[in-house]
Scaffold this active site. Sequence first.
Site, PDB file in Angstrom:
ATOM      1  CG  ASP A  33      -1.994   1.008   1.217  1.00  0.00           C
ATOM      2  OD1 ASP A  33      -3.163   0.632   1.373  1.00  0.00           O
ATOM      3  OD2 ASP A  33      -1.681   2.204   1.051  1.00  0.00           O
ATOM      4  CG  ASP A 133      -3.023   3.427  -2.269  1.00  0.00           C
ATOM      5  OD1 ASP A 133      -4.021   2.673  -2.231  1.00  0.00           O
ATOM      6  OD2 ASP A 133      -2.556   4.001  -1.277  1.00  0.00           O
ATOM      7  CD  GLU A 134      -5.643  -1.037  -0.946  1.00  0.00           C
ATOM      8  OE1 GLU A 134      -5.744   0.079  -0.425  1.00  0.00           O
ATOM      9  OE2 GLU A 134      -6.115  -2.081  -0.466  1.00  0.00           O
TER      10      GLU A 134
HETATM   11  N1  DCP Z   1      -8.749   8.541  -1.402  1.00  0.00           N
HETATM   12  C1  DCP Z   1      -9.766   9.463  -1.634  1.00  0.00           C
HETATM   13  N2  DCP Z   1     -10.802   9.591  -0.749  1.00  0.00           N
HETATM   14  C2  DCP Z   1     -10.855   8.812   0.371  1.00  0.00           C
HETATM   15  C3  DCP Z   1      -9.837   7.857   0.608  1.00  0.00           C
HETATM   16  C4  DCP Z   1      -8.791   7.758  -0.301  1.00  0.00           C
HETATM   17  O1  DCP Z   1      -9.714  10.165  -2.645  1.00  0.00           O
HETATM   18  N3  DCP Z   1     -11.877   8.953   1.223  1.00  0.00           N
HETATM   19  C5  DCP Z   1      -7.636   8.451  -2.355  1.00  0.00           C
HETATM   20  C6  DCP Z   1      -6.483   9.330  -1.917  1.00  0.00           C
HETATM   21  C7  DCP Z   1      -5.467   8.396  -1.359  1.00  0.00           C
HETATM   22  C8  DCP Z   1      -5.721   7.120  -2.144  1.00  0.00           C
HETATM   23  O2  DCP Z   1      -7.112   7.118  -2.440  1.00  0.00           O
HETATM   24  O3  DCP Z   1      -4.156   8.880  -1.510  1.00  0.00           O
HETATM   25  C9  DCP Z   1      -5.336   5.857  -1.398  1.00  0.00           C
HETATM   26  O4  DCP Z   1      -6.119   5.722  -0.217  1.00  0.00           O
HETATM   27  P1  DCP Z   1      -5.541   5.159   1.132  1.00  0.00           P
HETATM   28  O5  DCP Z   1      -6.709   4.793   1.973  1.00  0.00           O
HETATM   29  O6  DCP Z   1      -4.530   4.104   0.882  1.00  0.00           O
HETATM   30  O7  DCP Z   1      -4.883   6.425   1.837  1.00  0.00           O
HETATM   31  P2  DCP Z   1      -3.480   7.131   1.616  1.00  0.00           P
HETATM   32  O8  DCP Z   1      -2.632   6.398   0.643  1.00  0.00           O
HETATM   33  O9  DCP Z   1      -3.725   8.556   1.286  1.00  0.00           O
HETATM   34  O10 DCP Z   1      -2.865   7.085   3.067  1.00  0.00           O
HETATM   35  P3  DCP Z   1      -2.138   5.888   3.858  1.00  0.00           P
HETATM   36  O11 DCP Z   1      -0.716   6.304   4.009  1.00  0.00           O
HETATM   37  O12 DCP Z   1      -2.848   5.848   5.150  1.00  0.00           O
HETATM   38  O13 DCP Z   1      -2.310   4.647   3.051  1.00  0.00           O
HETATM   39 CA    CA Z   2      -2.189   4.183   0.835  1.00  0.00          CA
HETATM   40 CA    CA Z   3      -4.844   2.025  -0.022  1.00  0.00          CA
END
Ligand code: DCP
Ligand code: CA
Ligand code: CA
Length: 390
Positions: A33, A133-134
């Site tokens: 991730d 992203d995963e």
């Molecule tokens: N995303 C979004 N709205 C949300 C959740 C996520 O647009 N409510 C988008 C932005 C994030 C991406 O999806 O960058 C990936 O979601 P993740 O849940 O993996 O969150 P992040 O990568 O941002 O943070 P982390 O470091 O906790 O994985």
């Molecule tokens: Ca992420």
């Molecule tokens: Ca993710």
Amino acid sequence: MDEIQNSTRSRQNPLNRGPRGNIFLTRVIGHIDLDYFYAQVEEVEKPSLKGRPVIVCVFSGRTEDSGVVSTANYEARAFGVHSGMPIVQAKKKLEGRNPEVIRMDHEKYEVISGRVMDDVGRMVDALEPTGIDEAFFDITDSAGSDYGRARRSADSIKEAVMKGEHLTCSIGIGRSKVIAKLGSDMAKPGGLMIITPEDTESFLAPLDASRIYGVGPKTTSTLGEMGIMTVGELAKADPAELERRFGRKFGKYLLAAATGSDADPVVAGLEPTQYSRIVTLRRDTRDAKEVAEQLSEGVQYIHGKLLHSGKSFKTLTAIGILTDLSTKTRSKTFETAVSDPSLMSETLPALFDELSGTTGREFRRAGVRVSGLEDVEDQTSLSEFLRPAR
Ligand code: DCP
Ligand code: CA
Ligand code: CA
């Protein structure tokens, strides 16, 4: 020689007995991730942002600040900002903290996500993307079920993502998808968590049952009524009672997940939805024709992929990576699906011309992507229409 290697391997392989007493290799499943993905991409593109709170936002356009936060970097999270929060509220929390507010650019994150998946996909036995992203991956064979080798593979994957895209990621490794996912969650940000088969039970037991993938508030509350709070308690629950409360399928899943024996396989990349090729240019340039020319091999490669898979495409995208490493794209969507390589070559210069018009910088790398893939079936290719009959 092969035989010797094989016998050495099987002696070292930890063996398990399956439900019917058959012997199988202990699985090595991973979950990767990317950390604070959209915001991290923006940091990579503009390193001066590092250390400052960054929020990536989806503006709804109604008023200047209406919309929500898509994601935030850890500096912004430290002040209570999170995904889904109204932009107005996030700005309040970051008042006086010099935050950078960035408009979400989904195309750009898609391109980078695609490159990461391609790179990681080459390093594992099977990759199953589950979001932008995963992805889950399986390295049972390449690691020979050896968790020491699995650690080295995971380290190499992290290095490759860093080298290729300058991004950090979190990885979890265990014998099932549920364990791997728990591992990557706990490893955030930037970590690697390996849960060996021997450690699985003690790792799972103290966790809140709600941390299991697929267990939401409703399931958590039903489990609570049954006096089940932790994964360890869930593992000891009466199977019949679980199936009665949650239905046969989900009841079985819950028990399997809680004992780290969920057997769901990693299903490698389903149907491709796009093909792309990116090259580093021989020199930095703003000349659209020069850029497009250097993509002719990329166009041929994509044409080959289309022929091989029996697909044609509706959208052609020019991808430009500028000298500041920012990624910009321009697309053209055709009325009907096409697959002709000369049509690609003819359209690309115009797209790169538009791109270079919107930016003051030179291109360092360039790419071409086709998407909106459709089955060709018996549709005649455009080139056959255009080519004079011989
Ligand atoms: N995303 C979004 N709205 C949300 C959740 C996520 O647009 N409510 C988008 C932005 C994030 C991406 O999806 O960058 C990936 O979601 P993740 O849940 O993996 O969150 P992040 O990568 O941002 O943070 P982390 O470091 O906790 O994985
Ligand atoms: Ca992420
Ligand atoms: Ca993710």
